[in-house]
Enzyme design. Structure first.
Site, PDB file in Angstrom:
ATOM      1  N   PRO A 214      77.157  -0.922 -78.220  1.00  0.00           N
ATOM      2  CA  PRO A 214      78.185  -1.071 -76.923  1.00  0.00           C
ATOM      3  C   PRO A 214      79.100   0.230 -76.832  1.00  0.00           C
ATOM      4  CG  PRO A 214      78.747  -2.531 -78.910  1.00  0.00           C
ATOM      5  CD  PRO A 214      77.337  -1.760 -79.301  1.00  0.00           C
ATOM      6  N   LYS A 217      80.978   3.860 -81.332  1.00  0.00           N
ATOM      7  CA  LYS A 217      81.019   5.255 -81.864  1.00  0.00           C
ATOM      8  C   LYS A 217      81.192   6.034 -80.726  1.00  0.00           C
ATOM      9  CE  LYS A 217      78.311   3.941 -86.052  1.00  0.00           C
ATOM     10  NZ  LYS A 217      77.971   2.510 -85.512  1.00  0.00           N
ATOM     11  N   ASP A 262      65.180   5.723 -73.217  1.00  0.00           N
ATOM     12  CA  ASP A 262      64.281   5.265 -74.396  1.00  0.00           C
ATOM     13  C   ASP A 262      64.636   6.618 -75.192  1.00  0.00           C
ATOM     14  OD1 ASP A 262      62.542   4.716 -76.481  1.00  0.00           O
ATOM     15  OD2 ASP A 262      61.108   4.249 -75.260  1.00  0.00           O
ATOM     16  N   ASP A 363      72.550   6.739 -84.125  1.00  0.00           N
ATOM     17  CA  ASP A 363      72.900   5.348 -84.817  1.00  0.00           C
ATOM     18  C   ASP A 363      71.876   4.371 -84.686  1.00  0.00           C
ATOM     19  OD1 ASP A 363      74.821   3.825 -86.248  1.00  0.00           O
ATOM     20  OD2 ASP A 363      75.495   3.098 -84.196  1.00  0.00           O
ATOM     21  N   CYS A 414      73.351   0.594 -90.536  1.00  0.00           N
ATOM     22  CA  CYS A 414      73.941  -0.382 -91.122  1.00  0.00           C
ATOM     23  C   CYS A 414      73.323  -1.331 -92.076  1.00  0.00           C
ATOM     24  CB  CYS A 414      74.941  -1.325 -90.139  1.00  0.00           C
ATOM     25  SG  CYS A 414      74.049  -1.975 -88.826  1.00  0.00           S
TER      26      CYS A 414
HETATM   27  C1  LIG Z   1      72.781   0.052 -83.963  1.00  0.00           C
HETATM   28  S1  LIG Z   1      72.906  -0.361 -82.372  1.00  0.00           S
HETATM   29  C2  LIG Z   1      74.137   1.219 -81.817  1.00  0.00           C
HETATM   30  C3  LIG Z   1      75.799   0.602 -81.993  1.00  0.00           C
HETATM   31  C4  LIG Z   1      76.671   1.751 -81.383  1.00  0.00           C
HETATM   32  N1  LIG Z   1      76.157   3.162 -81.756  1.00  0.00           N
HETATM   33  C5  LIG Z   1      77.946   1.546 -81.583  1.00  0.00           C
HETATM   34  O1  LIG Z   1      78.565   2.200 -82.587  1.00  0.00           O
HETATM   35  O2  LIG Z   1      78.420   0.803 -80.804  1.00  0.00           O
HETATM   36  C6  LIG Z   1      71.660   0.177 -81.849  1.00  0.00           C
HETATM   37  C7  LIG Z   1      71.262   0.347 -80.427  1.00  0.00           C
HETATM   38  O3  LIG Z   1      69.888   0.922 -80.053  1.00  0.00           O
HETATM   39  C8  LIG Z   1      69.532   0.573 -78.998  1.00  0.00           C
HETATM   40  N2  LIG Z   1      67.998   0.776 -79.148  1.00  0.00           N
HETATM   41  C9  LIG Z   1      67.109   0.184 -79.525  1.00  0.00           C
HETATM   42  N3  LIG Z   1      65.888   0.910 -79.336  1.00  0.00           N
HETATM   43  C10 LIG Z   1      66.165   2.118 -78.634  1.00  0.00           C
HETATM   44  C11 LIG Z   1      65.549   2.711 -77.991  1.00  0.00           C
HETATM   45  N4  LIG Z   1      64.193   3.004 -78.205  1.00  0.00           N
HETATM   46  N5  LIG Z   1      66.051   3.793 -77.233  1.00  0.00           N
HETATM   47  C12 LIG Z   1      67.295   3.779 -77.052  1.00  0.00           C
HETATM   48  N6  LIG Z   1      68.266   2.892 -77.695  1.00  0.00           N
HETATM   49  C13 LIG Z   1      67.735   1.845 -78.329  1.00  0.00           C
HETATM   50  C14 LIG Z   1      69.807  -0.897 -78.912  1.00  0.00           C
HETATM   51  O4  LIG Z   1      69.999  -1.241 -77.473  1.00  0.00           O
HETATM   52  C15 LIG Z   1      71.363  -0.990 -79.704  1.00  0.00           C
HETATM   53  O5  LIG Z   1      72.233  -0.989 -78.744  1.00  0.00           O
END
Ligand SMILES: C[S@@+](CC[C@H](N)C(=O)[O-])C[C@H]1O[C@@H](n2cnc3c(N)ncnc32)[C@H](O)[C@@H]1O
Length: 476
Positions: A214, A217, A262, A363, A414
């Protein structure tokens, strides 16, 4: 259970070089707020919570309290000090009106007859205080506090947003920062702040945050850059991109550009135009996440360096995890829920040029085994843990292509699963000989990590910050 302290942290918005105000300094004395001792992070204030506290919910035979059952994600947020928002409510007693006192408990996934995990109720379930209610027998171990409803039962299930329950008595207490020094401070997880520092963004640079929602970072990075430069914040989910936009707007940060993208297709194909497409979504786009999740990129072979080519073979395989199939089945049963697209403008990106970013933060989505509080981790299996690792490598391959020679990649998770942390670093260093691991910066790394280069395990912090990478030499 013993009462214990736990911490969240808050950042003064002006960033590392500005001291907190005198009023704040004064209020630090004997308060649950303490200055962070990590060198370089003195502008961070820790907020101490306490718990678990016992609460009398007024449960009596034949006279059940009015109740609300919330989703696990919602409950985890409540345990961190949040209110109960409308989308998190799964079930509610009959005849609940605005202003009623309600006991709040959590719906934890149960093992279903189909072998999957499900919460065993549909959103909108009416609780009657009967033994036939979902969770009737287990609920007594699953209460997370009490609150006052801000709308009636009918309202909760009619509107799509807003506070449903104002929590005034919590099992874990944290002071509320609602309306406190608005615009001056904001709550962040410590790992978000640390990851931003590890990236070491400089004013005027072009930064990519590949999995940004969200936006914790992303916004921490923007603050370190004093909002000067460009941060491209991407996520594959339309709604989550809207969350980043909302957070950036709330914090008045203007250097953040958001895209739906993506991360497996983050490098623009050679013949693709530069134009990104804006999607104004008012119609629900159902199950779009599954579609993007199951597609993979096959790059133009002429363009790919030899060492990258071998990784592309991996990319050609379609990856749909069992967890995703279960999620999809659940949605079929329960309706689209939060994954229904909310209205709002989001740019669809076709990817970015190779070598076009000074720094890249990956991340990555992960097994999240280090996240706290966490009420359920049953969905992970040895197979799914392996799949996370494969998925992360493919994203990392994209990050390597996007960062410029001499640039920096920070990879963070995490989780405590070595396959997603140490093994990824091994993969990176073995595969891309032009990468080297950065020196750890002056963070308060836990010596119990054995001093393994690249890993920063934070003391006194629930989350675990993964692996730090640096690209020092020219790519060849
Ligand atoms: C660990 S969370 C990120 C948290 C964020 N960096 C923060 O600090 O608020 C992982 C994110 O990766 C996204 N995600 C998962 N697969 C993805 C993809 N193939 N491409 C882009 N985003 C992806 C998810 O929707 C999720 O929001």
């Amino acid at each position: 259970m013993k009462e214990t302290g736990f911490e969240d942290c808050t950042m003064a918005e002006d960033g590392p070089n500005d001291n907190p105000t005198n009023e704040l300094e004064d209020s630090l004395q004997n308060s649950p707020i303490a200055k962070c001792q990590i060198p370089g992070l003195e502008y961070v204030l820790f907020v101490k919570g306490s718990g678990p506290h016992s609460i009398d919910y007024g449960v009596a035979p034949g006279a059940p309290p009015k109740e609300v059952i919330v989703s696990r994600k919602c409950a985890e947020a409540v345990l961190r000090g949040a209110q109960v928002f409308v989308p998190g409510v799964m079930a509610c007693s009959a005849h609940v009106e605005k202003g009623d006192a309600v006991a709040v408990s959590v719906a934890i996934e149960q093992h279903g007859p189909d072998g999957g995990w499900a919460i065993g109720m549909t959103r909108g379930t009416v609780l009657q205080g009967l033994q036939t209610d979902p969770y009737y027998s287990e609920r007594y171990g699953l209460y997370i506090g009490q609150g006052i409803t801000k709308m009636s039962r009918a309202g909760i299930f009619r509107v799509s947003e807003g506070i449903a329950v104002d929590m005034n008595n919590r099992v874990f207490k944290l002071p509320s920062f609602h309306d406190v020094l608005e615009g001056e401070i904001f709550l962040q997880n410590l790992p978000s702040i640390v990851a931003a520092h590890a990236l070491d963004p400089q004013k005027g640079e072009r930064i990519l945050d590949m999995c940004a929602a969200p936006g914790g970072k992303t916004t921490a990075i923007a603050i370190l850059m004093k909002d000067e430069g460009e941060i491209v914040a991407a996520d594959r989910s339309h709604n989550k991109v809207l969350d980043i936009q909302k957070l950036a707007a709330e914090m008045s940060l203007t250097c953040i550009t958001t895209y739906k993208l993506d991360a497996l297709k983050a490098v623009r194909r050679r013949n693709e135009s530069n134009d990104n497409v804006t999607v104004q979504s008012s119609e629900p786009l159902r199950f779009h996440e599954e579609k993007t999740f199951s597609t993979v990129q096959v790059l133009n072979p002429e363009k790919v360096r030899n060492e990258i080519v071998s990784n592309e073979k991996e990319n050609e395989r379609t990856y749909v995890s069992k967890a995703d199939i279960r999620k999809s089945n659940r949605r079929m049963r329960n309706g689209p829920g939060r994954n229904q697209c909310l209205g709002g403008r989001v740019e669809n990106s076709k990817g970015f040029d190779p070598d076009s970013f000074d720094r890249v933060l990956l991340d990555a989505p992960c097994s999240a085994l280090g996240l706290r509080p966490r009420l359920f981790a049953g969905e992970e299996t040895v197979g799914s843990l392996r799949n996370h690792a494969k998925y992360q490598r493919r994203m990392f391959d994209q990050a390597v292509k996007l960062v410029r020679p001499g640039g920096v990649i920070v990879y963070s998770t995490c989780t405590i699963n070595p396959g997603e942390n140490e093994a990824l670093v091994r993969y990176a260093l073995d595969t891309y000989k032009f990468l080297s691991l950065a020196q750890q910066v002056g963070l308060n790394a836990d010596s119990s990590s054995g001093g393994r280069a690249g890993n920063v395990y934070l003391k006194g912090c629930h989350d675990i910050y993964g692996v730090l990478m640096d690209e020092k030499a020219e790519k060849s």
